[in-house]
Design a protein around this motif. Structure first.
Motif, PDB file in Angstrom:
ATOM      1  N   MET A   1       1.043  -1.058   0.377  1.00 57.97           N
ATOM      2  CA  MET A   1      -0.015   0.018  -0.039  1.00 57.97           C
ATOM      3  C   MET A   1       1.152   1.640  -0.183  1.00 57.97           C
ATOM      4  SD  MET A   1      -3.191  -1.280   1.998  1.00 57.97           S
ATOM      5  CE  MET A   1      -2.379  -1.283   4.235  1.00 57.97           C
ATOM      6  N   MET A   2       1.928   1.384   0.716  1.00 49.50           N
ATOM      7  CA  MET A   2       2.605   2.534   0.780  1.00 49.50           C
ATOM      8  C   MET A   2       3.453   2.527  -0.393  1.00 49.50           C
ATOM      9  SD  MET A   2       6.049   3.039   3.536  1.00 49.50           S
ATOM     10  CE  MET A   2       7.246   2.988   2.204  1.00 49.50           C
ATOM     11  N   GLY A   3       3.567   1.835  -1.292  1.00 47.97           N
ATOM     12  CA  GLY A   3       4.294   1.583  -2.462  1.00 47.97           C
ATOM     13  C   GLY A   3       3.466   2.214  -3.328  1.00 47.97           C
ATOM     14  N   ALA A   4       2.435   1.424  -3.506  1.00 49.45           N
ATOM     15  CA  ALA A   4       1.680   2.342  -4.827  1.00 49.45           C
ATOM     16  C   ALA A   4       1.052   3.248  -4.606  1.00 49.45           C
ATOM     17  CB  ALA A   4       0.182   0.933  -4.579  1.00 49.45           C
ATOM     18  N   LEU A   5       0.927   4.653  -2.722  1.00 51.80           N
ATOM     19  CA  LEU A   5       0.302   4.846  -2.748  1.00 51.80           C
ATOM     20  C   LEU A   5       1.707   6.456  -2.807  1.00 51.80           C
ATOM     21  CD1 LEU A   5      -1.425   7.021  -1.550  1.00 51.80           C
ATOM     22  CD2 LEU A   5      -1.002   7.158   0.138  1.00 51.80           C
ATOM     23  N   VAL A   6       2.739   5.596  -2.887  1.00 49.50           N
ATOM     24  CA  VAL A   6       4.149   6.587  -3.173  1.00 49.50           C
ATOM     25  C   VAL A   6       3.645   7.185  -4.775  1.00 49.50           C
ATOM     26  CG1 VAL A   6       6.485   6.940  -3.769  1.00 49.50           C
ATOM     27  CG2 VAL A   6       5.638   6.940  -1.167  1.00 49.50           C
ATOM     28  N   LEU A   7       3.857   5.694  -5.375  1.00 48.73           N
ATOM     29  CA  LEU A   7       3.787   6.402  -7.012  1.00 48.73           C
ATOM     30  C   LEU A   7       2.461   6.479  -7.714  1.00 48.73           C
ATOM     31  CD1 LEU A   7       4.530   2.323  -8.193  1.00 48.73           C
ATOM     32  CD2 LEU A   7       6.511   4.868  -8.040  1.00 48.73           C
ATOM     33  N   ALA A   8       1.385   6.165  -6.994  1.00 48.41           N
ATOM     34  CA  ALA A   8       0.580   6.903  -7.383  1.00 48.41           C
ATOM     35  C   ALA A   8       0.647   8.816  -7.165  1.00 48.41           C
ATOM     36  CB  ALA A   8      -0.823   7.082  -6.272  1.00 48.41           C
ATOM     37  N   ARG A   9       0.802   9.287  -6.358  1.00 42.34           N
ATOM     38  CA  ARG A   9       1.259  10.488  -5.658  1.00 42.34           C
ATOM     39  C   ARG A   9       2.673  11.312  -6.858  1.00 42.34           C
ATOM     40  NH1 ARG A   9       1.469  10.912   0.894  1.00 42.34           N
ATOM     41  NH2 ARG A   9      -0.772  11.035   1.229  1.00 42.34           N
ATOM     42  N   VAL A  10       3.255  10.539  -7.029  1.00 38.87           N
ATOM     43  CA  VAL A  10       4.722  10.794  -7.949  1.00 38.87           C
ATOM     44  C   VAL A  10       4.176  11.102  -9.398  1.00 38.87           C
ATOM     45  CG1 VAL A  10       6.620   9.765  -9.655  1.00 38.87           C
ATOM     46  CG2 VAL A  10       6.261   9.445  -7.002  1.00 38.87           C
ATOM     47  N   ALA A  11       2.684  10.450  -9.995  1.00 36.81           N
ATOM     48  CA  ALA A  11       1.724  10.170 -11.644  1.00 36.81           C
ATOM     49  C   ALA A  11       1.060  11.311 -11.176  1.00 36.81           C
ATOM     50  CB  ALA A  11       1.337   8.450 -11.055  1.00 36.81           C
ATOM     51  N   GLY A  12       0.527  12.058 -10.744  1.00 36.93           N
ATOM     52  CA  GLY A  12      -0.353  13.227 -10.642  1.00 36.93           C
ATOM     53  C   GLY A  12      -2.178  12.604  -9.551  1.00 36.93           C
ATOM     54  N   SER A  13      -2.652  12.845 -10.634  1.00 33.09           N
ATOM     55  CA  SER A  13      -4.247  12.486 -10.323  1.00 33.09           C
ATOM     56  C   SER A  13      -4.672  12.438 -11.612  1.00 33.09           C
ATOM     57  CB  SER A  13      -5.471  13.920  -9.891  1.00 33.09           C
ATOM     58  OG  SER A  13      -4.905  15.086 -11.133  1.00 33.09           O
ATOM     59  N   GLY A  14      -4.070  11.884 -12.495  1.00 32.10           N
ATOM     60  CA  GLY A  14      -4.814  11.128 -13.718  1.00 32.10           C
ATOM     61  C   GLY A  14      -4.535   9.730 -13.620  1.00 32.10           C
ATOM     62  N   GLU A  15      -4.887   9.435 -14.880  1.00 29.27           N
ATOM     63  CA  GLU A  15      -5.489   8.271 -15.243  1.00 29.27           C
ATOM     64  C   GLU A  15      -4.419   6.717 -14.426  1.00 29.27           C
ATOM     65  OE1 GLU A  15      -6.504   4.882 -18.423  1.00 29.27           O
ATOM     66  OE2 GLU A  15      -6.231   6.615 -19.177  1.00 29.27           O
ATOM     67  N   LEU A  16      -3.247   7.291 -14.863  1.00 30.96           N
ATOM     68  CA  LEU A  16      -1.911   6.333 -14.635  1.00 30.96           C
ATOM     69  C   LEU A  16      -2.523   6.491 -13.029  1.00 30.96           C
ATOM     70  CD1 LEU A  16       0.381   4.555 -14.314  1.00 30.96           C
ATOM     71  CD2 LEU A  16       1.976   6.757 -14.786  1.00 30.96           C
ATOM     72  N   SER A  17      -2.534   7.241 -12.016  1.00 24.64           N
ATOM     73  CA  SER A  17      -2.523   7.272 -10.785  1.00 24.64           C
ATOM     74  C   SER A  17      -3.453   6.871 -10.253  1.00 24.64           C
ATOM     75  CB  SER A  17      -2.376   8.632 -10.080  1.00 24.64           C
ATOM     76  OG  SER A  17      -2.312   9.069  -8.586  1.00 24.64           O
ATOM     77  N   GLU A  18      -4.835   6.766 -10.768  1.00 26.40           N
ATOM     78  CA  GLU A  18      -5.559   6.191 -10.416  1.00 26.40           C
ATOM     79  C   GLU A  18      -5.514   4.417 -10.554  1.00 26.40           C
ATOM     80  OE1 GLU A  18      -8.272   6.658  -9.021  1.00 26.40           O
ATOM     81  OE2 GLU A  18      -7.871   9.009  -8.858  1.00 26.40           O
ATOM     82  N   GLU A  19      -5.266   3.958 -11.209  1.00 25.81           N
ATOM     83  CA  GLU A  19      -4.427   3.173 -11.900  1.00 25.81           C
ATOM     84  C   GLU A  19      -3.885   2.135 -11.200  1.00 25.81           C
ATOM     85  OE1 GLU A  19      -4.920   2.389 -17.026  1.00 25.81           O
ATOM     86  OE2 GLU A  19      -2.801   3.076 -15.650  1.00 25.81           O
ATOM     87  N   LEU A  20      -2.511   2.969 -11.020  1.00 24.15           N
ATOM     88  CA  LEU A  20      -1.870   1.862  -9.564  1.00 24.15           C
ATOM     89  C   LEU A  20      -2.402   2.026  -8.349  1.00 24.15           C
ATOM     90  CD1 LEU A  20       1.217   4.871 -10.313  1.00 24.15           C
ATOM     91  CD2 LEU A  20       1.719   2.493 -10.524  1.00 24.15           C
ATOM     92  N   LEU A  21      -3.371   3.111  -7.304  1.00 29.28           N
ATOM     93  CA  LEU A  21      -4.062   2.892  -6.826  1.00 29.28           C
ATOM     94  C   LEU A  21      -4.950   1.816  -6.324  1.00 29.28           C
ATOM     95  CD1 LEU A  21      -5.798   6.720  -5.775  1.00 29.28           C
ATOM     96  CD2 LEU A  21      -3.577   5.748  -5.012  1.00 29.28           C
ATOM     97  N   SER A  22      -5.256   1.388  -7.486  1.00 29.34           N
ATOM     98  CA  SER A  22      -6.633   0.059  -7.718  1.00 29.34           C
ATOM     99  C   SER A  22      -5.975  -1.143  -8.015  1.00 29.34           C
ATOM    100  CB  SER A  22      -6.955   0.069  -9.592  1.00 29.34           C
ATOM    101  OG  SER A  22      -7.849  -1.277  -9.592  1.00 29.34           O
ATOM    102  N   ALA A  23      -4.378  -1.217  -8.748  1.00 23.22           N
ATOM    103  CA  ALA A  23      -3.959  -1.774  -8.707  1.00 23.22           C
ATOM    104  C   ALA A  23      -3.086  -2.155  -7.399  1.00 23.22           C
ATOM    105  CB  ALA A  23      -2.500  -1.899  -9.179  1.00 23.22           C
ATOM    106  N   GLY A  24      -2.299  -1.428  -6.105  1.00 21.39           N
ATOM    107  CA  GLY A  24      -2.604  -1.534  -4.860  1.00 21.39           C
ATOM    108  C   GLY A  24      -4.039  -2.431  -4.254  1.00 21.39           C
ATOM    109  N   ARG A  25      -5.214  -1.344  -4.204  1.00 28.57           N
ATOM    110  CA  ARG A  25      -6.136  -2.306  -3.617  1.00 28.57           C
ATOM    111  C   ARG A  25      -6.058  -4.545  -4.008  1.00 28.57           C
ATOM    112  NH1 ARG A  25      -8.719   3.062  -4.785  1.00 28.57           N
ATOM    113  NH2 ARG A  25      -9.844   2.014  -6.973  1.00 28.57           N
TER     114      ARG A  25
END
Length: 215
Positions: free
Chosen positions: A160-184
């Motif tokens: 979860m921590m890794g997914a959240l860090v990468l999602a923040r790096v990616a901003g708030s677009g589609e890639l960021s949402e995909e990272l959050l979803s993949a982590g979940r």
């Protein structure tokens, strides 16, 4: 002017609270003592009336941030049904709201990389709080408590921590949402993914024997 002991304690708590937010937003080295005191409505000169050093404030602010996170996690646990505690926690942690609000979120993705470069005293204090976090997450897993749950909790928190860090790096677009979803998905589907897959018997064509694969 001499202030009462109660006033000093209130001021101290306000400094720690403000510092915990700013440190998560800017990082351990992204803001100085003068700025931290200014945020708390105080002068730089009053800092040493409350803390022996900048490190002392950083340690206390880290601890405050992690305690607040665990308090929120406990509230989520109490409000959810037993079989929904883990999914509720994961959905909360890997949400766009948490991603977009680091100043009031978990201190781990915001500060862990910097803490690794701090003094042994700071790392020790951080590690103690981390151990408490792992224990709290282990309680959210169904089934018997103990080492298996603790190991799962460590894996879940790291994921979860890794997914959240990468999602923040990616901003708030589609890639960021995909990272959050993949982590979940990775955390919530992990127990099923670890189950051994039963091997199916290999069947030869008509007239020949059926050969069963060895375990």
């Amino acid at each position: 002017m001499r202030y009462s002991k109660e006033h000093k304690l209130e001021t101290h708590a306000r400094i720690v609270k403000k510092a915990s937010v700013r440190l998560r937003e800017k990082g351990a080295h992204g803001i100085g003592v003068a700025d931290l005191m200014k945020d708390a409505g105080l002068t730089h000169g009053g800092f040493y009336a409350h803390f022996d050093s900048r490190e002392a404030l950083v340690v206390e602010a880290f601890g405050y941030a992690m305690d607040r996170s665990m308090e929120r996690w406990r509230q989520l646990s109490v409000q959810a049904a037993p079989d929904q505690r883990l999914p509720t926690f994961v959905e909360f942690y890997l949400s766009s709201q948490h991603r977009d609000n680091p100043g009031h979120g978990c201190a781990l993705p915001a500060l862990s990389a910097e803490i690794a470069r701090e003094s042994p005293k700071t790392r020790k204090a951080f590690a103690a709080k981390l151990d408490q976090m792992i224990g709290l997450i282990a309680e959210q897993f169904p089934g018997a408590a103990g080492k298996p749950n603790r190991k799962q909790a460590m894996a879940a928190l790291a994921t979860m921590m890794g997914a959240l860090v990468l999602a923040r790096v990616a901003g708030s677009g589609e890639l960021s949402e995909e990272l959050l979803s993949a982590g979940r998905d990775a955390v919530l589907e992990r127990p099923a993914a670890l189950k051994p897959v039963a091997k199916k018997p290999a069947v030869k064509k008509a007239g020949l024997k059926v050969v069963t694969a060895k375990a």
